[in-house]
Design a protein around this motif. Structure first.
Motif, short mmCIF file in Angstrom:
data_model
loop_
_atom_site.label_atom_id
_atom_site.label_comp_id
_atom_site.label_asym_id
_atom_site.label_seq_id
_atom_site.Cartn_x
_atom_site.Cartn_y
_atom_site.Cartn_z
N ARG A 117 -1.51 1.20 5.11
CA ARG A 117 -1.25 0.55 3.89
C ARG A 117 -0.17 -0.59 4.06
N LEU A 118 -0.21 -1.47 3.32
CA LEU A 118 0.76 -2.56 3.26
C LEU A 118 1.30 -2.77 1.74
N ALA A 119 2.59 -2.81 1.56
CA ALA A 119 3.11 -3.04 0.23
C ALA A 119 2.79 -4.37 -0.02
N LEU A 120 2.21 -4.71 -1.44
CA LEU A 120 1.90 -6.03 -1.83
C LEU A 120 3.09 -6.77 -2.59
N PRO A 121 3.28 -8.04 -2.58
CA PRO A 121 4.28 -8.67 -3.45
C PRO A 121 4.18 -8.31 -4.82
N PRO A 122 4.93 -8.24 -5.79
CA PRO A 122 5.01 -7.95 -6.96
C PRO A 122 4.04 -8.95 -7.62
N ARG A 123 3.24 -8.52 -8.76
CA ARG A 123 2.39 -9.27 -9.59
C ARG A 123 3.09 -9.68 -10.99
N THR A 124 3.97 -8.91 -11.23
CA THR A 124 4.58 -8.97 -12.63
C THR A 124 6.06 -8.50 -12.38
N GLU A 125 6.75 -8.77 -13.62
CA GLU A 125 8.19 -8.55 -13.52
C GLU A 125 8.37 -6.83 -13.71
N ASP A 126 7.28 -6.12 -13.92
CA ASP A 126 7.56 -4.63 -13.79
C ASP A 126 7.46 -4.09 -12.53
N GLU A 127 6.75 -4.88 -11.56
CA GLU A 127 6.69 -4.62 -10.25
C GLU A 127 7.69 -5.03 -9.21
N GLY A 128 7.67 -4.38 -8.07
CA GLY A 128 8.47 -4.87 -7.03
C GLY A 128 9.92 -4.22 -6.86
N ASP A 129 10.95 -5.27 -6.65
CA ASP A 129 12.21 -4.94 -6.24
C ASP A 129 13.05 -4.16 -7.44
N ALA A 130 12.66 -3.98 -8.68
CA ALA A 130 13.12 -3.08 -9.63
C ALA A 130 13.13 -1.38 -9.22
N GLU A 131 12.31 -1.02 -8.22
CA GLU A 131 12.33 0.40 -7.74
C GLU A 131 12.39 0.12 -6.05
N PRO A 132 13.65 0.40 -5.71
CA PRO A 132 13.68 0.53 -4.34
C PRO A 132 12.80 1.67 -3.63
N PRO A 133 12.58 1.48 -2.45
CA PRO A 133 11.52 2.28 -1.55
C PRO A 133 11.95 3.90 -1.82
N PHE A 134 10.93 4.54 -1.84
CA PHE A 134 11.01 6.09 -1.86
C PHE A 134 10.66 6.46 -0.54
N LEU A 135 10.95 7.71 -0.32
CA LEU A 135 10.73 8.66 0.95
C LEU A 135 9.29 8.80 1.12
N SER A 136 8.63 8.54 2.19
CA SER A 136 7.21 8.42 2.32
C SER A 136 6.52 7.19 2.05
N GLU A 137 7.21 6.28 1.41
CA GLU A 137 6.49 5.05 0.87
C GLU A 137 6.27 4.10 2.35
N PRO A 138 5.21 3.55 2.37
CA PRO A 138 4.94 2.45 3.30
C PRO A 138 5.84 1.09 2.64
N TRP A 139 6.78 0.43 3.53
CA TRP A 139 7.69 -0.46 2.99
C TRP A 139 7.49 -1.57 4.11
N ASN A 140 7.37 -2.83 3.65
CA ASN A 140 7.16 -3.89 4.75
C ASN A 140 7.82 -5.30 3.98
N PRO A 141 8.24 -6.26 4.69
CA PRO A 141 8.46 -7.58 4.19
C PRO A 141 7.40 -8.13 3.42
N PRO A 142 7.49 -8.90 2.20
CA PRO A 142 6.46 -9.20 1.50
C PRO A 142 5.27 -10.38 2.19
N ASP A 143 5.89 -10.69 3.08
CA ASP A 143 4.55 -11.76 3.85
C ASP A 143 3.89 -11.01 4.73
#
Length: 341
Positions: A117-143
């Protein structure tokens, strides 16, 4: 002006050139460790001016979930040069699928037992950078999702992670569910680390049954399953792995959670717990066992002083999402992509 095609090298995961493969990810500066390339997968690395600027792995799966016959699996996608990355996606599809009808999935590191899976860019203010990546999470640049779309891929499945921040609030159905679990003759206990392999074997057998109908599921052997879970053992708090057994000691369900070491403050302990896996045996469904086990993790985390629990990487139409939404807020979404001839 057309961008010049990069130079591409192909090799297996045991080739010395794997250093260039890992170098691309190092340049992206990930907060989480890389995942090994499974045996049988091939590595592609794109170079410009002698420097590695994009990479991926590819291979073929057979009868992957709902996809009959051969299916191309494209994983480990990383790039610092966007045009080289998109070119490499095109090239991988050509190399693995040329000459016949094909179905390609990505990113998926060999199977859904690995990172995908790819992490998607945030859709709302409640999503995205407010929570840093967690262990086991797929992380990637937003583009990165745009790279797959430019290469002709389209979203085939979506996923989400949610966070419970009020750990003091028990599920209002907890007492009712506890009574239903007791009436079934089930007991709940913690993981026994002194019998780790035996416990892992029981979890593996139930997982194979519980997840067999999951989208794009493919079976693996116990040795591979054990190899994936063994690195987590030093991180485990056995009280956070809750096992539900019937009167004969058969596993009816489990929830596998662990402290998120990526949330540790300088000189301190982790502040979050990751609920990684939740599963129930077919004969135990309808009891509310999944809801009860999820609340068990909340209860234990609260008692131990954690601030939040993450419900990790749930398929958007899965039962776990329904359970999660009673108490959790979605903070990240993900997608798996496909390309069909």
């Amino acid at each position: 002006m057309k961008t010049e095609e990069p130079t591409v090298e192909e090799f297996g995961p045991d080739d010395p050139r794997i250093a260039a493969f890992h170098a691309v990810r190092d340049d992206v500066a990930y907060p989480t460790p890389d995942e090994p390339v499974p045996v049988g997968m091939r590595c592609l690395v794109a170079f410009r001016g002698g420097a590695p600027v994009a990479r991926l792995s590819y291979g073929t799966g057979q009868d992957v979930g709902e996809v009959p016959g051969p299916c191309a699996l494209i994983g480990h996608y990383e790039r610092t040069d966007r045009s080289a990355g998109v070119w490499l996606l095109d090239e991988a599809v050509i190399r693995v699928c040329v000459g016949h009808q094909f179905h390609a999935l990505g990113p998926i590191n060999g199977s859904t037992w690995g990172r995908y899976r790819l992490a998607l860019p945030p859709r709302t203010e409640d999503e995205g950078d407010a929570e840093p990546p967690f262990l086991s999470e797929p992380w990637n640049p937003p583009d990165y999702p745009a790279d797959f779309e430019e290469a002709g891929f389209r979203v085939v499945a979506t996923y989400e992670s949610a966070i419970v921040e009020d750990l003091a609030a028990a599920d209002p159905r907890r007492d009712e569910l506890a009574e239903r679990v007791r009436a079934r003759g089930a007991t709940i206990r913690a993981l026994d680390l002194d019998r780790f392999d035996d416990e892992l074997r029981a979890i593996f057998e139930l997982s194979r049954t519980a997840f067999a109908e999951n989208l794009f599921y493919s079976p693996i052997e116990f040795d591979e399953f054990r190899a994936r879970y063994l690195p987590l053992r030093p991180l485990l708090d056995p009280e956070m792995v809750r096992l539900a057994e019937d009167a004969d000691g058969r596993l009816l369900g489990f929830v596998f959670a662990f402290p998120d070491v990526l949330s540790a403050e300088p000189g301190g302990r982790p502040t979050r717990v990751v609920l990684k896996t939740l599963a129930s045996a077919p004969e135990a469904r309808g009891l509310g066992l999944g809801t009860f086990l999820t609340d068990e993790v909340r209860r234990v985390a609260h008692e131990k002083g954690y601030r939040s629990v993450i419900h990790a990487l749930m398929q958007a139409d899965n039962e776990s999402v329904r359970i999660s939404r009673h108490s959790a807020r979605v903070f990240r979404r993900y997608a798996l992509y496909e390309l069909v001839d």
